[in-house]
Design a protein around this motif. Structure first.
Motif, PDB file in Angstrom:
ATOM      1  N   GLY A 115       7.728 -12.372  38.775  1.00  0.00           N
ATOM      2  CA  GLY A 115       7.310 -13.689  38.578  1.00  0.00           C
ATOM      3  C   GLY A 115       6.368 -13.612  37.357  1.00  0.00           C
ATOM      4  O   GLY A 115       5.790 -12.512  37.114  1.00  0.00           O
ATOM      5  N   TYR A 116       5.743 -15.179  36.888  1.00  0.00           N
ATOM      6  CA  TYR A 116       4.872 -14.842  35.868  1.00  0.00           C
ATOM      7  C   TYR A 116       3.370 -14.741  36.417  1.00  0.00           C
ATOM      8  O   TYR A 116       3.104 -15.658  36.989  1.00  0.00           O
ATOM      9  CB  TYR A 116       5.063 -16.177  34.893  1.00  0.00           C
ATOM     10  N   THR A 117       2.609 -13.797  35.622  1.00  0.00           N
ATOM     11  CA  THR A 117       1.061 -13.909  36.156  1.00  0.00           C
ATOM     12  C   THR A 117       0.384 -13.956  34.991  1.00  0.00           C
ATOM     13  O   THR A 117       0.668 -13.418  33.934  1.00  0.00           O
ATOM     14  CB  THR A 117       0.976 -12.610  36.853  1.00  0.00           C
ATOM     15  N   GLY A 118      -0.818 -14.690  35.285  1.00  0.00           N
ATOM     16  CA  GLY A 118      -1.768 -14.585  34.031  1.00  0.00           C
ATOM     17  C   GLY A 118      -2.615 -13.554  33.852  1.00  0.00           C
ATOM     18  O   GLY A 118      -2.374 -12.547  34.503  1.00  0.00           O
ATOM     19  N   ASP A 119      -3.569 -13.588  33.294  1.00  0.00           N
ATOM     20  CA  ASP A 119      -4.366 -12.291  32.986  1.00  0.00           C
ATOM     21  C   ASP A 119      -5.463 -12.099  34.012  1.00  0.00           C
ATOM     22  O   ASP A 119      -5.874 -12.971  34.705  1.00  0.00           O
ATOM     23  CB  ASP A 119      -5.562 -12.800  31.636  1.00  0.00           C
ATOM     24  N   ASN A 131      11.682 -14.371  43.515  1.00  0.00           N
ATOM     25  CA  ASN A 131      12.473 -15.493  43.600  1.00  0.00           C
ATOM     26  C   ASN A 131      13.043 -15.559  45.051  1.00  0.00           C
ATOM     27  O   ASN A 131      13.137 -14.619  45.731  1.00  0.00           O
ATOM     28  CB  ASN A 131      13.791 -15.286  42.340  1.00  0.00           C
ATOM     29  N   LYS A 132      13.456 -16.835  45.295  1.00  0.00           N
ATOM     30  CA  LYS A 132      13.775 -17.169  46.892  1.00  0.00           C
ATOM     31  C   LYS A 132      15.309 -16.830  46.734  1.00  0.00           C
ATOM     32  O   LYS A 132      15.782 -16.355  47.809  1.00  0.00           O
ATOM     33  CB  LYS A 132      13.619 -18.682  46.772  1.00  0.00           C
ATOM     34  N   LYS A 133      16.055 -16.937  45.677  1.00  0.00           N
ATOM     35  CA  LYS A 133      17.600 -16.783  45.777  1.00  0.00           C
ATOM     36  C   LYS A 133      17.811 -15.625  44.778  1.00  0.00           C
ATOM     37  O   LYS A 133      17.305 -15.810  43.652  1.00  0.00           O
ATOM     38  CB  LYS A 133      18.267 -18.049  45.453  1.00  0.00           C
ATOM     39  N   THR A 134      18.844 -14.757  45.210  1.00  0.00           N
ATOM     40  CA  THR A 134      18.958 -13.900  44.450  1.00  0.00           C
ATOM     41  C   THR A 134      20.005 -14.351  43.264  1.00  0.00           C
ATOM     42  O   THR A 134      20.768 -15.031  43.174  1.00  0.00           O
ATOM     43  CB  THR A 134      20.215 -12.583  45.029  1.00  0.00           C
ATOM     44  N   GLY A 135      19.633 -13.606  41.855  1.00  0.00           N
ATOM     45  CA  GLY A 135      20.272 -14.086  40.792  1.00  0.00           C
ATOM     46  C   GLY A 135      19.773 -15.450  40.009  1.00  0.00           C
ATOM     47  O   GLY A 135      20.327 -15.667  39.137  1.00  0.00           O
ATOM     48  N   VAL A 136      18.880 -16.242  40.640  1.00  0.00           N
ATOM     49  CA  VAL A 136      18.375 -17.319  39.974  1.00  0.00           C
ATOM     50  C   VAL A 136      17.189 -17.169  39.384  1.00  0.00           C
ATOM     51  O   VAL A 136      15.752 -16.759  40.077  1.00  0.00           O
ATOM     52  CB  VAL A 136      18.123 -18.387  41.237  1.00  0.00           C
ATOM     53  N   ASP A 139      13.939 -19.522  39.577  1.00  0.00           N
ATOM     54  CA  ASP A 139      13.307 -19.845  40.748  1.00  0.00           C
ATOM     55  C   ASP A 139      12.222 -18.783  41.067  1.00  0.00           C
ATOM     56  O   ASP A 139      12.094 -18.170  42.089  1.00  0.00           O
ATOM     57  CB  ASP A 139      14.408 -19.961  41.822  1.00  0.00           C
ATOM     58  N   ILE A 140      11.161 -18.614  39.991  1.00  0.00           N
ATOM     59  CA  ILE A 140      10.185 -17.880  40.216  1.00  0.00           C
ATOM     60  C   ILE A 140       8.748 -18.164  40.257  1.00  0.00           C
ATOM     61  O   ILE A 140       8.470 -19.153  39.798  1.00  0.00           O
ATOM     62  CB  ILE A 140      10.279 -16.401  39.318  1.00  0.00           C
ATOM     63  N   PRO A 141       7.723 -17.461  40.979  1.00  0.00           N
ATOM     64  CA  PRO A 141       6.365 -17.983  40.933  1.00  0.00           C
ATOM     65  C   PRO A 141       5.731 -18.011  39.616  1.00  0.00           C
ATOM     66  O   PRO A 141       6.207 -17.111  38.566  1.00  0.00           O
ATOM     67  CB  PRO A 141       5.721 -17.065  41.936  1.00  0.00           C
ATOM     68  N   LYS A 142       4.886 -18.628  39.484  1.00  0.00           N
ATOM     69  CA  LYS A 142       3.910 -18.759  37.974  1.00  0.00           C
ATOM     70  C   LYS A 142       2.341 -18.739  38.575  1.00  0.00           C
ATOM     71  O   LYS A 142       2.137 -19.599  39.327  1.00  0.00           O
ATOM     72  CB  LYS A 142       4.462 -20.213  37.435  1.00  0.00           C
ATOM     73  N   ILE A 143       1.864 -17.402  38.383  1.00  0.00           N
ATOM     74  CA  ILE A 143       0.391 -17.307  38.862  1.00  0.00           C
ATOM     75  C   ILE A 143      -0.550 -17.261  37.891  1.00  0.00           C
ATOM     76  O   ILE A 143      -0.083 -16.877  36.710  1.00  0.00           O
ATOM     77  CB  ILE A 143       0.548 -16.101  39.549  1.00  0.00           C
ATOM     78  N   ASP A 158       9.894 -21.147  43.543  1.00  0.00           N
ATOM     79  CA  ASP A 158       9.425 -21.795  42.279  1.00  0.00           C
ATOM     80  C   ASP A 158       8.108 -22.495  42.714  1.00  0.00           C
ATOM     81  O   ASP A 158       7.927 -23.775  42.738  1.00  0.00           O
ATOM     82  CB  ASP A 158      10.502 -23.049  41.961  1.00  0.00           C
ATOM     83  N   VAL A 159       7.103 -21.641  42.896  1.00  0.00           N
ATOM     84  CA  VAL A 159       5.669 -22.289  43.276  1.00  0.00           C
ATOM     85  C   VAL A 159       4.748 -21.962  42.008  1.00  0.00           C
ATOM     86  O   VAL A 159       4.700 -20.870  41.235  1.00  0.00           O
ATOM     87  CB  VAL A 159       5.012 -21.677  44.695  1.00  0.00           C
TER      88      VAL A 159
END
Length: 196
Positions: A115-119, A131-136, A139-143, A158-159
């Protein structure tokens, strides 16, 4: 929140490596004694350096107009990727390229960041960000930046997690928390700001 970190120059590469070393050791210069006392941190610093080099080489290859140079860079990418993956297995740490901000601090093994993480995010160990579903892939977190993620925290789907949040140990986060500085805990995770 910046969620994509292309390293486009050698100066940016040096800056990322320096910031990661400071996060690992508290200093960008690592003495031989520190390396011996902290083999996990030493290997983690090497892994992060290889990750940053991989990101830089990918950008350099993709922006090159010279096909011969692109092939040479592709070979360097493959070699860097092999070294990075070997250290990843040894450490129990997996980070997708181009997903992790500067100054990532990983305290203990078994961390997966998809998922994407900040500094300046802190991972205390046994964390899964994915991600919640495989291959999507969308659908990943953004921190955000400066997020403290406790031991055993799972963040799925996708949070969005705002800057400066603290997530308590063992929390399972499946919804967004967009207020900066929120304290989050529980299964499922909820805001507990104000409770001490």
């Amino acid at each position: 929140m910046n969620n994509f970190y292309p390293i486009k120059s050698k100066n940016e590469l040096k800056m990322f490596i320096k910031t990661d070393r400071i996060a690992c050791f508290g200093s960008d210069t690592i003495s031989f004694e520190k390396k011996l006392r902290n083999p996990f941190k030493n290997n983690l610093a090497k892994f992060l350096e290889l990750l940053r080099k991989y990101e830089y080489l990918c950008y350099k290859r993709d922006s090159s107009k010279n096909p011969i140079l692109s092939r040479v860079i592709s070979l360097k990418i493959k070699l860097t990727d092999i070294k990075k993956n070997n250290l990843s297995l040894k450490l129990g740490v997996e980070i997708n390229p181009f997903h992790c901000g500067r100054g990532v601090r990983i305290c203990h093994p078994n961390v997966v960041i998809n998922g994407y993480t900040g500094d300046n995010c802190i991972f205390h160990g046994n964390n899964v960000i994915g991600n919640k579903k495989t291959g999507v892939k969308t659908d990943i977190p953004k921190i955000g930046n400066n997020v403290d993620i406790g031991t055993g925290v799972i963040i799925i789907g996708d949070v969005v997690i705002a800057d400066n949040c603290v997530i308590g140990a063992g929390a399972v986060v499946t919804k967004s928390f967009t207020t900066p500085g929120t304290i989050i805990a529980g299964v499922p995770a909820k805001e507990i700001s104000g409770e001490k």
